[in-house]
Design an enzyme around this catalytic site. Structure first.
Site, PDB file in Angstrom:
ATOM      1  N   TYR A 145     -32.905 -99.842  26.268  1.00 59.01           N
ATOM      2  CA  TYR A 145     -32.863 -98.412  26.813  1.00 59.01           C
ATOM      3  C   TYR A 145     -34.309 -97.827  26.760  1.00 59.01           C
ATOM      4  CZ  TYR A 145     -31.155 -93.772  27.456  1.00 59.01           C
ATOM      5  OH  TYR A 145     -31.013 -92.443  27.843  1.00 59.01           O
ATOM      6  N   ASP A 240     -41.548 -99.617  23.064  1.00 61.79           N
ATOM      7  CA  ASP A 240     -40.829 -98.387  22.997  1.00 61.79           C
ATOM      8  C   ASP A 240     -40.300 -98.327  21.546  1.00 61.79           C
ATOM      9  OD1 ASP A 240     -38.720 -96.631  22.671  1.00 61.79           O
ATOM     10  OD2 ASP A 240     -37.654 -97.022  24.752  1.00 61.79           O
ATOM     11  N   LYS A 268     -37.159 -89.441  18.263  1.00 63.37           N
ATOM     12  CA  LYS A 268     -36.225 -89.757  17.156  1.00 63.37           C
ATOM     13  C   LYS A 268     -37.107 -89.042  15.730  1.00 63.37           C
ATOM     14  CE  LYS A 268     -32.800 -91.789  19.604  1.00 63.37           C
ATOM     15  NZ  LYS A 268     -32.799 -92.778  20.564  1.00 63.37           N
TER      16      LYS A 268
END
Ligand SMILES: *Cc1c(COP(=O)(O)O)cnc(C)c1O
Length: 419
Positions: A145, A240, A268
């Site tokens: 994702y 990522d 994050k």
């Protein structure tokens, strides 16, 4: 232990907010709850719902809270920043300092740009890769994702996999049509895709440790092969590291596995629990971004003082190797405690307990896990004051606030379930 009565919030929320939540997985449908748990506060490794039930929290806002909830040092930094004004839309010193911190930590990053979400960061990294290579196609891996930008919504993990939606309506076929999807850890498939489309390939984007189909580590040679394929074809390699950055090592998976991408996406932890993300990489590529170059990207609240202060406070303390030693020790303990109950896959301070015995190497393996059983486990744990990832396709995240007390309580409750 029966949970205290919840509130009417969900009923009100559903009238006002589609599905009652502002991000789909929060509905907790994948684990069979008929309404999500509304949270109201957190402290350290503990989170409290609106009815006053307290839980050991292994979600930690999906990873950002490496020092736990309401970490005093982060709070102090944010309050101090807020008192000086929350946003200027002009450059500030803290942005430069955060950029210095990121460049110092992440081995391949020479220049960086701050944005507000991981979605925005990976979307822009893709645009930059396309702009820099003058190519359109991208290669991604099933179950990875990268946020919800159109081009990246082909066979993504997490929310989509959880809800069983293969791709989303509203994504033009043209936007996803340039996205090639291969199986994770499948070097032959990646090599075949690059052989076939390499000429037009702008980038290969990958979670260097997959975290959105449950934790799936890269097999030896996988990341190295992607690096070699990119070098041979002229495509850029994009890691990522929104989850893995500052988590599996200070310098992320690229430090831990020793493979350097051209571009890195961060989120994050980098924002210390506030909305901040970043992407960075080779200076010659990054300088293609406006206003230095011609690839456009902008943001009103990019690098705003509150988020930058939180990120700086956290990243500065992550210079201390003792933080990662502690995380490794507690994570290994939790792993050992859970190991007899299913297939536990862990890299550093992220792990997943899969409801199956065989290894999970790719998305199909994760899908073969017993989701129903995981849902039962989730509900069992919730009733005993333990809040774990509300989907088997997610990671459990450790913070420095987690220790033996939380581990014993959790492992004990898991053992009860399997008894
Ligand atoms: C969470 C996540 C994103 C998206 O970040 P948001 O801030 O939710 O937009 C992108 N990539 C990975 C690997 C993620 O885990």
């Amino acid at each position: 232990m029966a949970l205290k009565q919840r509130s009417d919030l969900y009923r009100r929320a559903r009238e006002l907010i589609p599905g009652g939540v502002n991000s789909p997985v929060r509905a907790m449908q994948a684990v069979g709850l008929d309404e999500p748990v509304f949270m109201r506060r957190g402290s350290g490794a503990e989170i409290e719902d609106v009815a006053g039930n307290r839980y050991v929290d292994w979600v930690m806002s999906w990873g950002p809270l490496i020092f736990g909830h309401a970490d005093p040092a982060t709070l102090a930094a944010v309050v101090e920043a807020a008192e000086g004004g929350t946003s200027f839309g002009a450059p500030t010193r803290a942005e430069v300092e955060l950029a210095e911190e990121i460049v110092d930590a992440v081995p391949s990053v020479e220049m960086v740009r701050l944005v507000s979400s991981g979605t925005e960061a990976s979307m822009t990294a893709i645009r930059l890769a396309r702009g820099a290579t003058h190519r359109d196609r991208i290669l991604k891996f099933a179950g990875c994702y990268h946020g919800h930008a159109d081009a990246l919504l082909a066979s993504a993990g997490s929310g989509l996999a959880t809800l069983g939606i293969p791709a989303s309506p509203g994504v033009p076929s043209g936007a996803a049509g340039d996205t090639i999807v291969c199986a994770y850890n499948d070097v032959e498939a990646a090599a075949a895709a690059v052989a076939r489309w390499g000429e037009g390939l702008a980038c290969v984007i990958v979670e260097p440790v997959a975290g959105n189909m449950g934790v799936v580590p890269p097999e030896p040679g996988f990341l190295e092969t992607l690096r070699a394929l990119c070098d041979a074809s002229g495509a850029l390699l994009v890691f990522d590291e929104v989850i893995t950055g500052f988590r599996v090592a200070r310098g992320g998976a690229q430090e831990r596995f020793g493979v350097l991408p051209d571009l890195t996406v961060l989120g994050k932890i980098v924002g210390g629990g506030l909305p901040l993300a970043a992407f960075g990489g080779r200076a010659d590529v990054m300088e293609r971004l406006a206003p230095a170059g011609d690839v456009y990207q902008a943001g009103t609240l990019s690098g705003n003082p509150l988020a930058t202060a939180a990120g700086l406070s956290v990243l500065r303390r992550l210079r201390d190797p003792a933080v990662y030693e502690r995380l490794e020790t507690t994570s290994a303990r939790l792993e050992a405690g859970l190991a007899s109950f299913g297939r536990v896959q862990r890299v550093g301070a992220m792990l997943t307990l899969f409801m199956r015995d065989e290894p999970v190497r790719r998305f199909e393996d994760a899908q073969a896990g017993d989701a129903e059983r995981y849902g039962e486990l989730f509900r069992h744990l919730l009733a005993r004051g333990v809040y774990v990832a509300p989907s088997q396709y997610e990671a459990w995240f450790l913070s420095t606030s987690h220790g033996d007390v939380e581990i014993e309580r959790t492992v004990g409750a898991v053992a009860d379930f399997f008894r």
